[in-house]
Enzyme design. Structure first.
Site, PDB file in Angstrom:
ATOM      1  N   ASP A  98       0.859  -1.189   0.000  1.00  0.00           N
ATOM      2  CA  ASP A  98       0.000   0.000   0.000  1.00  0.00           C
ATOM      3  C   ASP A  98       0.895   1.238   0.000  1.00  0.00           C
ATOM      4  O   ASP A  98       1.721   1.404   0.908  1.00  0.00           O
ATOM      5  CB  ASP A  98      -0.893  -0.005   1.260  1.00  0.00           C
ATOM      6  CG  ASP A  98      -2.201   0.738   1.032  1.00  0.00           C
ATOM      7  OD1 ASP A  98      -3.247   0.256   1.509  1.00  0.00           O
ATOM      8  OD2 ASP A  98      -2.173   1.800   0.363  1.00  0.00           O
ATOM      9  N   ASP A 199      -2.801   4.936  -2.353  1.00  0.00           N
ATOM     10  CA  ASP A 199      -3.786   5.606  -1.511  1.00  0.00           C
ATOM     11  C   ASP A 199      -4.107   7.010  -2.041  1.00  0.00           C
ATOM     12  O   ASP A 199      -3.205   7.815  -2.253  1.00  0.00           O
ATOM     13  CB  ASP A 199      -3.169   5.723  -0.106  1.00  0.00           C
ATOM     14  CG  ASP A 199      -4.174   6.131   0.935  1.00  0.00           C
ATOM     15  OD1 ASP A 199      -5.130   5.381   1.161  1.00  0.00           O
ATOM     16  OD2 ASP A 199      -4.018   7.222   1.520  1.00  0.00           O
ATOM     17  N   GLU A 254      -6.292   4.420  -5.854  1.00  0.00           N
ATOM     18  CA  GLU A 254      -7.557   4.744  -5.181  1.00  0.00           C
ATOM     19  C   GLU A 254      -7.932   6.163  -5.574  1.00  0.00           C
ATOM     20  O   GLU A 254      -7.176   7.097  -5.274  1.00  0.00           O
ATOM     21  CB  GLU A 254      -7.412   4.624  -3.667  1.00  0.00           C
ATOM     22  CG  GLU A 254      -8.732   4.848  -2.952  1.00  0.00           C
ATOM     23  CD  GLU A 254      -8.584   5.164  -1.486  1.00  0.00           C
ATOM     24  OE1 GLU A 254      -7.543   5.732  -1.106  1.00  0.00           O
ATOM     25  OE2 GLU A 254      -9.502   4.850  -0.713  1.00  0.00           O
ATOM     26  N   HIS A 327     -11.291  -1.974   3.768  1.00  0.00           N
ATOM     27  CA  HIS A 327     -11.124  -1.625   5.188  1.00  0.00           C
ATOM     28  C   HIS A 327     -11.805  -0.302   5.540  1.00  0.00           C
ATOM     29  O   HIS A 327     -11.833   0.096   6.709  1.00  0.00           O
ATOM     30  CB  HIS A 327      -9.627  -1.539   5.502  1.00  0.00           C
ATOM     31  CG  HIS A 327      -8.954  -0.463   4.721  1.00  0.00           C
ATOM     32  ND1 HIS A 327      -8.799  -0.502   3.351  1.00  0.00           N
ATOM     33  CD2 HIS A 327      -8.443   0.718   5.120  1.00  0.00           C
ATOM     34  CE1 HIS A 327      -8.208   0.606   2.948  1.00  0.00           C
ATOM     35  NE2 HIS A 327      -7.974   1.367   3.986  1.00  0.00           N
ATOM     36  N   ASP A 328     -12.320   0.398   4.510  1.00  0.00           N
ATOM     37  CA  ASP A 328     -13.000   1.684   4.761  1.00  0.00           C
ATOM     38  C   ASP A 328     -14.505   1.558   4.633  1.00  0.00           C
ATOM     39  O   ASP A 328     -15.227   2.526   4.924  1.00  0.00           O
ATOM     40  CB  ASP A 328     -12.574   2.733   3.730  1.00  0.00           C
ATOM     41  CG  ASP A 328     -11.128   3.150   3.859  1.00  0.00           C
ATOM     42  OD1 ASP A 328     -10.526   3.500   2.841  1.00  0.00           O
ATOM     43  OD2 ASP A 328     -10.600   3.101   4.993  1.00  0.00           O
TER      44      ASP A 328
HETATM   45  O1  TEU Z   1      -9.129   6.415   2.032  1.00  0.00           O
HETATM   46  C1  TEU Z   1      -9.403   7.551   1.229  1.00  0.00           C
HETATM   47  C2  TEU Z   1     -10.812   7.872   1.201  1.00  0.00           C
HETATM   48  O2  TEU Z   1     -11.389   8.176   0.202  1.00  0.00           O
HETATM   49  C3  TEU Z   1     -11.455   7.863   2.514  1.00  0.00           C
HETATM   50  O3  TEU Z   1     -12.005   9.161   2.714  1.00  0.00           O
HETATM   51  C4  TEU Z   1     -12.537   6.846   2.508  1.00  0.00           C
HETATM   52  O4  TEU Z   1     -13.357   7.074   1.386  1.00  0.00           O
HETATM   53  C5  TEU Z   1     -13.315   7.051   3.754  1.00  0.00           C
HETATM   54  O5  TEU Z   1     -12.457   6.657   4.777  1.00  0.00           O
HETATM   55  C6  TEU Z   1     -14.575   6.244   3.689  1.00  0.00           C
HETATM   56  O6  TEU Z   1     -15.385   6.739   4.724  1.00  0.00           O
HETATM   57  C7  TEU Z   1      -7.736   6.126   2.081  1.00  0.00           C
HETATM   58  C8  TEU Z   1      -7.544   4.914   2.963  1.00  0.00           C
HETATM   59  O7  TEU Z   1      -8.184   3.800   2.344  1.00  0.00           O
HETATM   60  C9  TEU Z   1      -8.122   5.223   4.310  1.00  0.00           C
HETATM   61  O8  TEU Z   1      -8.070   4.078   5.165  1.00  0.00           O
HETATM   62  C10 TEU Z   1      -7.306   6.346   4.914  1.00  0.00           C
HETATM   63  O9  TEU Z   1      -7.903   6.723   6.147  1.00  0.00           O
HETATM   64  C11 TEU Z   1      -7.260   7.566   3.985  1.00  0.00           C
HETATM   65  O10 TEU Z   1      -7.033   7.239   2.628  1.00  0.00           O
HETATM   66  C12 TEU Z   1      -6.102   8.463   4.396  1.00  0.00           C
HETATM   67  O11 TEU Z   1      -4.901   7.795   4.118  1.00  0.00           O
END
Ligand code: TEU
Ligand code: CA
Length: 558
Positions: A98, A199, A254, A327-328
């Site tokens: 990542d 990311d 992403e 994970h989000d």
């Molecule tokens: O997430 C980016 C992102 O778009 C986040 O705002 C995500 O959509 C949101 O958490 C959903 O509610 C990436 C990573 O996947 C996330 O875990 C990190 O917290 C974030 O970037 C900052 O690095």
């Protein structure tokens, strides 16, 4: 047809903190993952996407990196990482790391230096601006609530952080910084890494002049000012020339807020930028105005429209990633299926829905078990900066109703995906012998890998079949997607066509029975059922099928 191994692969995402704890400290670690490689091999996946394991103060669970070339103490050592890589490679699997380079941790040496003085050599590694009339430089807000600017006494300026205050944005306008990133990427690739998930990579170029969002109000996203910015393709093409093009690797960016038009550039088939991107349009179908916490029911018609748009607009000019979990995001069987009376059937239906489309499928840890969302009684049981910052802003400062916001957390909170992996029905689901950093979902006694591996009708067994089919039938990877039954209120059905073969993919997205009728313009000589989630009468006529709740079938027509 531009065949590529990463188009034919299935990726499995591991969130290391919650995957498997080998030393009893309640936190998943690298050795814990290595102990489970045979499980992953058994599932049949090709690539592991490993969420960040670099040194980090864990303000955002590793997405705030303080040393890009060393391993977080809680996860183990570089030697543990090398053993994991060897373990994957010796089993014919690949490792995608990542890459979090839109921002670093504020504890990274670069930022420690940068904040010391305005003429420090690292000053321009980050985005510093003077305030305006005693206020922040503009009205952008962070994804994690509050202003996207933090005032720093030492040099009396603000620095930009689109995420937490401890995640200062890196200044990609600075070629010296970009070179540091490319050197770090090369260092990992030379160690044997097979790819990167990048990311929020489409945030690295901000609008010239960092203009405030119009209307003066605090924009939750202000997306048009820092998403898909003016130089983002220039930076990615430079990264490709300097690093990516030199390796046979897999890359996925992403890209919140990207359109299919943007994606056709990010994931162009000429390979001048990335292989594919994660988009979010289908992840926002249950979000009302103002973003994810304004929960609304999603509609099947909207899912058909969005998924079909992405399938058709990238056809022949880009490549899709296929995901409904990470994970989000909340667990897909709770969000798009039925995690009570039809949990197994709907989990299999959703897996089929995704894996039969054109693109590279991503399986998030526990999805193959049908793991579900969780409801912790107390806010203190949650351990996610996004949840706690939002609660403070909306309930404590904004006087919104506690129960309403807790309900939004139950439906959309990221910790739904971060409860420990459920390995067996022993204490803490076999995840740890200690106290888990986040409570285990109480349904682990029924939902766990040990039960799944013993059950030929488990979701795990079904995912094994889905992955095996992808290896056996080229049409699943390269066939053309077309939506059918567009207006059906409960069935999502589509075809895939490759030369003289056609797949008919039928998904009942509801807990009610539904009748599928094959469009008359689809003719065939033979029909074979490749996979299904119910037993059914062999002599069923494909021209009209009575589907059970959440029933799915895939027919191969010749
Ligand atoms: O997430 C980016 C992102 O778009 C986040 O705002 C995500 O959509 C949101 O958490 C959903 O509610 C990436 C990573 O996947 C996330 O875990 C990190 O917290 C974030 O970037 C900052 O690095
Ligand atoms: Ca541990």
């Amino acid at each position: 047809m531009n065949k590529k191994w990463w188009k034919e692969s299935v990726v499995y995402q591991i969130y290391p903190r919650s995957f498997n704890d080998s030393n009893g400290d309640g936190i998943g670690d690298l050795k814990g993952i290595t102990l489970k490689l045979d499980y992953l091999k058994e599932l049949g996946i090709d690539v592991v996407w490993l969420s960040p394991v670099y040194k980090s103060p864990n303000d955002d669970n590793g997405y705030d990196i303080s040393d890009y070339q060393d391993i977080m103490d809680e996860f183990g050592t570089m030697k543990d990482w090398e053993e994991l890589l060897d373990g994957l490679h010796s089993r014919g699997m690949k490792l995608m790391m990542d890459l979090v380079v839109n921002h670093s941790s504020d504890e990274h040496n670069w930022f420690v230096e940068s904040r010391k003085s305005k003429d420090n050599e690292y000053r321009d590694y980050y985005i510093w601006r003077p305030g305006k009339d005693g206020e922040e430089p503009n009205n952008w807000t962070s994804f994690f609530s509050g202003s996207a600017w933090q005032y720093d006494e030492q040099t009396e300026e603000y620095f930009l952080h689109l995420f937490s205050k401890k995640q200062p944005d890196l200044n990609w306008e600075n070629p010296v910084l970009r070179k540091e990133i490319y050197n770090m990427m090369t260092w990992w690739l030379e160690k044997g890494v097979d790819g990167f998930r990048m990311d929020v990579i489409n945030l690295i170029s901000k609008a010239d002049g960092l203009p405030s969002a119009p209307g003066g109000k605090r924009y939750d996203w202000g997306g048009e000012f820092f998403m898909n910015g003016p130089r983002v393709h220039e930076y990615l093409q430079e990264m490709n020339r300097e690093v990516l093009s030199k390796y046979d690797m897999i890359t996925v960016g992403e890209c919140p807020g990207a359109s299919p038009e943007d994606a056709a550039r990010y994931a162009n088939d000429e390979g001048t930028e990335l292989n594919m991107i994660f988009t979010f349009e289908h992840m926002d179908l249950d979000s009302g105005p103002g973003g994810k916490w304004n929960v609304k029911p999603w509609k099947l018609a909207d899912l058909k429209q969005v998924m079909t748009k992405w399938q058709k607009e990238l056809e022949g000019r880009g490549w899709n990633s296929l995901y409904l979990n990470n994970h989000d995001q909340p667990r897909m069987v709770s969000r798009f299926g039925n995690d009570t009376e039809y949990r197994v059937e709907s989990a299999k239906m959703l897996g089929t829905f995704l894996h039969m489309m054109q693109g590279t499928p991503y399986i998030y840890q526990g999805e193959e078990l049908g793991m579900t969302n969780v409801r912790f009684d107390s806010l203190e049981d949650y351990n996610d900066i996004e949840i706690h910052n939002m609660y403070r802003e909306k309930v404590i400062e904004g006087n919104e109703d506690h129960d309403k916001i807790m309900n939004a957390i139950y439906i959309k909170g990221r910790d739904n995906a971060r409860t420990p992996m459920q390995w067996d029905d022993s204490k803490n689901a076999g995840f740890t012998t200690g106290t888990p950093w986040l409570k285990v979902n109480p349904n682990y006694r029924e939902i766990n890998a040990e039960n799944a591996l013993k059950d030929p009708d488990s979701i795990f067994s079904y995912y094994q079949k889905l992955i095996k089919l992808r290896k056996e039938h080229e049409i699943i990877v390269y066939g053309t997607y077309d939506l059918i039954l567009e207006d059906h209120p409960s069935i999502y059905a589509y075809t895939r066509t490759l030369e003289d073969e056609k797949l008919v993919v039928i998904c009942n997205f509801t807990g009610e029975e539904a009748t599928f009728r094959l469009p008359e313009n689809i003719t065939y000589n033979s029909a074979e059922v490749l996979i299904e989630n119910y037993r059914f009468e062999e002599n069923d006529s494909l021209s009209s099928l009575d589907l059970k709740p959440y029933e799915t079938r895939v027919y191969l027509l010749k």
